[in-house]
Write a protein that holds these residues in place. Structure first.
Motif, PDB file in Angstrom:
ATOM      1  N   ALA A 139       0.921   1.606  60.404  1.00  0.00           N
ATOM      2  CA  ALA A 139       1.649   0.674  59.783  1.00  0.00           C
ATOM      3  C   ALA A 139       2.455   1.288  58.611  1.00  0.00           C
ATOM      4  N   ALA A 140       1.736   1.972  57.962  1.00  0.00           N
ATOM      5  CA  ALA A 140       2.061   2.672  56.684  1.00  0.00           C
ATOM      6  C   ALA A 140       1.185   3.561  56.126  1.00  0.00           C
ATOM      7  N   ARG A 141       1.615   4.944  56.912  1.00  0.00           N
ATOM      8  CA  ARG A 141       0.642   6.230  56.816  1.00  0.00           C
ATOM      9  C   ARG A 141       0.833   6.531  55.116  1.00  0.00           C
ATOM     10  N   TYR A 142      -0.285   6.880  54.560  1.00  0.00           N
ATOM     11  CA  TYR A 142      -0.215   7.468  53.259  1.00  0.00           C
ATOM     12  C   TYR A 142       0.685   8.640  53.102  1.00  0.00           C
ATOM     13  N   ASP A 143       0.285   9.463  53.981  1.00  0.00           N
ATOM     14  CA  ASP A 143       0.996  10.723  53.753  1.00  0.00           C
ATOM     15  C   ASP A 143       2.571  10.619  53.725  1.00  0.00           C
ATOM     16  N   GLN A 149       2.303   1.657  44.884  1.00  0.00           N
ATOM     17  CA  GLN A 149       0.883   1.246  45.039  1.00  0.00           C
ATOM     18  C   GLN A 149       0.680   1.555  47.147  1.00  0.00           C
ATOM     19  N   ILE A 150       0.294   2.652  47.087  1.00  0.00           N
ATOM     20  CA  ILE A 150       0.068   3.206  48.603  1.00  0.00           C
ATOM     21  C   ILE A 150      -1.440   2.986  48.975  1.00  0.00           C
ATOM     22  N   TYR A 151      -1.580   1.870  49.416  1.00  0.00           N
ATOM     23  CA  TYR A 151      -2.883   1.434  49.662  1.00  0.00           C
ATOM     24  C   TYR A 151      -3.379   1.468  51.053  1.00  0.00           C
ATOM     25  N   TRP A 152      -3.030   2.401  51.715  1.00  0.00           N
ATOM     26  CA  TRP A 152      -3.364   2.360  53.037  1.00  0.00           C
ATOM     27  C   TRP A 152      -3.846   3.896  53.378  1.00  0.00           C
ATOM     28  N   PRO A 153      -4.556   4.314  54.452  1.00  0.00           N
ATOM     29  CA  PRO A 153      -5.246   5.438  54.699  1.00  0.00           C
ATOM     30  C   PRO A 153      -4.210   6.210  55.700  1.00  0.00           C
ATOM     31  N   PHE A 154      -4.518   7.573  55.721  1.00  0.00           N
ATOM     32  CA  PHE A 154      -3.483   8.329  56.704  1.00  0.00           C
ATOM     33  C   PHE A 154      -3.500   7.637  58.294  1.00  0.00           C
ATOM     34  N   ALA A 155      -4.475   7.281  58.701  1.00  0.00           N
ATOM     35  CA  ALA A 155      -4.597   6.841  59.990  1.00  0.00           C
ATOM     36  C   ALA A 155      -3.829   5.337  60.177  1.00  0.00           C
ATOM     37  N   ARG A 156      -3.439   4.709  59.238  1.00  0.00           N
ATOM     38  CA  ARG A 156      -2.829   3.736  59.237  1.00  0.00           C
ATOM     39  C   ARG A 156      -1.481   3.556  59.688  1.00  0.00           C
ATOM     40  N   LEU A 179      13.009   1.956  56.284  1.00  0.00           N
ATOM     41  CA  LEU A 179      11.901   2.870  56.479  1.00  0.00           C
ATOM     42  C   LEU A 179      11.039   2.895  57.595  1.00  0.00           C
ATOM     43  N   ALA A 180      10.777   1.637  58.068  1.00  0.00           N
ATOM     44  CA  ALA A 180      10.022   1.300  59.257  1.00  0.00           C
ATOM     45  C   ALA A 180      10.808   1.527  60.506  1.00  0.00           C
TER      46      ALA A 180
END
Length: 215
Positions: free
Chosen positions: A114-118, A105-112, A69-70
């Motif tokens: 490395a692993a965007r929440y959206d 567990q999606i523990y990251w914000p939209f702006a991250r 996915l990355a």
């Protein structure tokens, strides 16, 4: 119940002899380990339904399923993901109908980046869409108000703008049936006060079934 068989360079799994005896027919030790983990999940699921069909069984894995996915460019996730790191093919468990619910567990914000929440929330929504497995999203309450160089959004206006974006997205995706706040102890911390007041105003007039679970 927590299941973890993560292998690291400093802490390798001591299963060479077992793999030699029982691993014939598998392309790799990783495939064999994932098969064993899946058998465990299947047996737990079957046993629960036999004992009491009304009891629901689910898991809460890390938000990124697998490194490809990355590699797709959609998420630049710096870790390998549960598929390769803990030998847990959580997507397959959903596809095979082994789970009543899954709560990544999606523990990251939209702006991250490395692993965007959206991106991750939409990916999981697509995974459960053709199945009967319900999807709940784990949100990082424990990060709200905590200074972070990589994730400064958690401290902007008490983290409320970031949380609002996450909840707004959750409510626009019909596959997402709820939000889980991790962890409950953080509700009483000074740094989460603005967020708690926001949730009260957002959910206060709604039915209990629409309110989040607390872990």
């Amino acid at each position: 119940m927590t299941i973890s068989i993560t292998e690291t360079a400093s802490s390798p799994l001591n299963d060479n002899e077992t793999f030699r005896r029982y691993g014939a027919g598998y392309a790799s030790k990783g495939d064999w380990r994932r098969h064993n983990t899946q058998q465990l999940i299947a047996q737990v699921s079957t046993t629960i339904k036999k004992l009491n069909p009304n009891v629901e069984f689910g898991v809460s894995p890390a938000g990124v399923w697998r490194q490809p996915l990355a590699r797709s460019g959609r998420v630049r996730y710096p870790w390998r993901g549960r598929y390769d790191e803990s030998y847990a093919d959580t997507r397959s468990w959903v596809q095979q109908g082994l789970l009543d619910y899954i709560a990544p567990q999606i523990y990251w914000p939209f702006a991250r980046d490395a692993a965007r929440y959206d991106v991750l929330a939409n990916w999981w929504a697509e995974v459960v869409k053709p199945t009967h497995t319900r999807l709940y999203i784990g949100v990082a309450l424990y990060k709200v108000g905590e200074p972070s160089k990589n994730e400064p959004d958690w401290t902007v206006d008490g983290g409320v703008p970031e949380l609002k974006k996450q909840l707004d997205l959750n409510e626009t995706l019909p596959q997402i049936q709820g939000t889980i706040l991790f962890r409950e102890n953080n509700l009483n911390q000074p740094q989460t006060r603005q967020a708690v007041n926001y949730w009260r105003s957002r959910w206060g007039s709604r039915r209990a079934s629409r309110q989040p679970a607390l872990l």
